[in-house]
Design an enzyme around this catalytic site. Structure first.
Site, mmCIF file in Angstrom:
data_model
loop_
_atom_site.group_PDB
_atom_site.id
_atom_site.type_symbol
_atom_site.label_atom_id
_atom_site.label_comp_id
_atom_site.label_asym_id
_atom_site.label_seq_id
_atom_site.Cartn_x
_atom_site.Cartn_y
_atom_site.Cartn_z
ATOM 1 N N SER A 259 39.004 56.142 -11.246
ATOM 2 C CA SER A 259 40.475 56.097 -11.309
ATOM 3 C C SER A 259 40.926 54.860 -12.072
ATOM 4 O O SER A 259 40.160 53.907 -12.227
ATOM 5 C CB SER A 259 41.050 56.058 -9.891
ATOM 6 O OG SER A 259 40.580 57.181 -9.162
ATOM 7 N N SER B 46 43.195 53.086 -15.571
ATOM 8 C CA SER B 46 43.581 53.322 -16.967
ATOM 9 C C SER B 46 42.371 53.363 -17.904
ATOM 10 O O SER B 46 42.389 54.085 -18.901
ATOM 11 C CB SER B 46 44.548 52.228 -17.421
ATOM 12 O OG SER B 46 43.907 50.954 -17.331
ATOM 13 N N THR B 47 41.318 52.638 -17.605
ATOM 14 C CA THR B 47 40.161 52.610 -18.516
ATOM 15 C C THR B 47 39.440 53.952 -18.520
ATOM 16 O O THR B 47 39.002 54.455 -19.553
ATOM 17 C CB THR B 47 39.193 51.478 -18.125
ATOM 18 O OG1 THR B 47 39.918 50.250 -18.026
ATOM 19 C CG2 THR B 47 38.072 51.330 -19.145
ATOM 20 N N ASP C 150 33.460 54.536 -13.751
ATOM 21 C CA ASP C 150 34.674 54.044 -13.121
ATOM 22 C C ASP C 150 34.989 52.639 -13.616
ATOM 23 O O ASP C 150 34.135 51.950 -14.179
ATOM 24 C CB ASP C 150 34.482 54.039 -11.592
ATOM 25 C CG ASP C 150 35.804 53.965 -10.837
ATOM 26 O OD1 ASP C 150 35.781 54.083 -9.596
ATOM 27 O OD2 ASP C 150 36.850 53.790 -11.493
ATOM 28 N N GLY C 151 36.225 52.243 -13.433
ATOM 29 C CA GLY C 151 36.655 50.912 -13.846
ATOM 30 C C GLY C 151 36.432 49.897 -12.735
ATOM 31 O O GLY C 151 35.791 50.185 -11.724
ATOM 32 N N LYS D 106 37.215 46.283 -6.570
ATOM 33 C CA LYS D 106 37.886 47.497 -7.020
ATOM 34 C C LYS D 106 39.000 47.821 -6.043
ATOM 35 O O LYS D 106 39.034 47.272 -4.940
ATOM 36 C CB LYS D 106 36.899 48.673 -7.092
ATOM 37 C CG LYS D 106 36.018 48.619 -8.343
ATOM 38 C CD LYS D 106 34.989 49.747 -8.381
ATOM 39 C CE LYS D 106 35.640 51.113 -8.349
ATOM 40 N NZ LYS D 106 36.688 51.292 -9.398
ATOM 41 N N GLY E 251 42.369 47.943 -7.225
ATOM 42 C CA GLY E 251 43.663 47.519 -7.789
ATOM 43 C C GLY E 251 44.614 48.701 -7.917
ATOM 44 O O GLY E 251 45.820 48.578 -7.783
ATOM 45 N N GLY E 252 44.004 49.873 -8.143
ATOM 46 C CA GLY E 252 44.805 51.096 -8.251
ATOM 47 C C GLY E 252 44.894 51.847 -6.929
ATOM 48 O O GLY E 252 45.419 52.958 -6.860
ATOM 49 N N GLU F 222 36.513 56.309 -4.473
ATOM 50 C CA GLU F 222 35.673 55.724 -5.528
ATOM 51 C C GLU F 222 34.338 55.261 -4.964
ATOM 52 O O GLU F 222 33.281 55.499 -5.538
ATOM 53 C CB GLU F 222 36.388 54.547 -6.196
ATOM 54 C CG GLU F 222 37.557 54.948 -7.063
ATOM 55 C CD GLU F 222 38.298 53.749 -7.620
ATOM 56 O OE1 GLU F 222 38.227 52.657 -7.002
ATOM 57 O OE2 GLU F 222 38.946 53.892 -8.672
HETATM 58 O O1 DER Z 1 41.497 50.910 -8.444
HETATM 59 C C1 DER Z 1 40.415 50.862 -9.030
HETATM 60 O O2 DER Z 1 39.333 50.564 -8.484
HETATM 61 C C2 DER Z 1 40.406 51.080 -10.523
HETATM 62 O O3 DER Z 1 39.144 51.545 -10.947
HETATM 63 C C3 DER Z 1 40.713 49.744 -11.160
HETATM 64 O O4 DER Z 1 39.974 48.774 -10.557
HETATM 65 C C4 DER Z 1 40.463 49.732 -12.646
HETATM 66 O O5 DER Z 1 41.671 50.040 -13.204
HETATM 67 P P1 DER Z 1 41.946 49.791 -14.748
HETATM 68 O O6 DER Z 1 40.853 50.553 -15.489
HETATM 69 O O7 DER Z 1 43.299 50.378 -14.954
HETATM 70 O O8 DER Z 1 41.881 48.320 -14.984
#
Ligand code: DER
Length: 232
Positions: free
Chosen positions: A29, A31-32, A85-86, A98, A100-101, A107
């Protein structure tokens, strides 16, 4: 801009290096991962790849559907070949923050059932120690009725401040895809993150933490100069 280009380069490299035919893929999840799904859709179309995708959030599910990728879930596909994943921040041993979203629970589950957990991020996430660049703390998913005692327990056991995450586009706290609330633990200094993860998880009412310790196999960081740094 430099950050978006860095995300795209890291995401594309991860998909090109780690996705193979007949793969079962966890889709992260944020933006990346959008760039990763776009690259995956391109490869499926151009190479006729057969894949199935498990989402890690409502957002990821929408992304899979919008890109016409085959959707599945852990009930049908309980083991995955790779998860992409980001992250909000990674230290030099690939310990991650992880969440932030706000999607850390699904995840972490999806990453845990994947043979390879591949992280993609831009240069702002690449740190030596956690907390160097990410200042919003460690997300902790909690059941709603327990958020106050859990916040107090975290502060008593580990110091710092545990703050209930308030929504921006809605009055009141953020409610996760799983119907829970989120605390952000604003920590100070360095920690034994494996121990911190266990300590927090043992507090009654805690569902999951945003500390991903010893889970990532490799991370690709898009750098400011246009290169991609691979960290194992
Ligand atoms: O919420 C999360 O774990 C997302 O993967 C976040 O950590 C990465 O979000 P971004 O790709 O928008 O920076």
């Amino acid at each position: 801009d430099a950050v978006e280009s860095a995300k795209n380069k890291a995401a594309s490299m991860a998909v090109d290096l780690h996705i193979k035919d007949n793969f079962r893929i966890g889709i992260g999840s944020g933006s990346t991962v959008v760039y990763a799904v776009q690259r995956l859709a391109e490869r499926v179309k151009s190479e006729g790849l057969k894949v199935v995708c498990v989402p890690t959030s409502f957002q990821a599910r929408q992304l899979i559907i919008e890109n016409n990728l085959p959707l599945t879930d852990l009930e049908i596909t309980p083991q995955l070949d790779v998860c992409i994943d980001g992250a909000d921040e990674a230290d030099s041993s690939l310990c991650l923050i992880k969440g932030g979203g706000g999607c850390l629970l699904q995840e972490k589950v999806v990453a845990s059932v994947s043979d390879q957990f591949v992280v993609i991020a831009d240069y702002r996430k690449k740190s030596t120690h956690l907390g160097e660049q990410w200042s919003k703390g460690v997300p902790v998913e909690v059941v709603g009725m327990a958020y106050r005692p859990v916040a107090s327990a975290i502060e008593r056991l580990l110091g710092g401040k545990a703050v209930l995450r308030q929504a921006k586009a809605k009055a009141g706290p953020v409610v996760t895809d799983n119907g829970n609330l989120l605390l952000d633990w604003i920590f100070e200094g360095r920690h034994d993150w494996k121990a911190v993860n266990s300590t927090i998880k043992m507090i009654p009412g805690v569902v999951e933490t945003g500390l991903f310790v010893n889970m990532a196999r490799v991370a690709y960081f898009g750098m400011e100069d246009g290169s991609v740094s691979e960290v194992k």
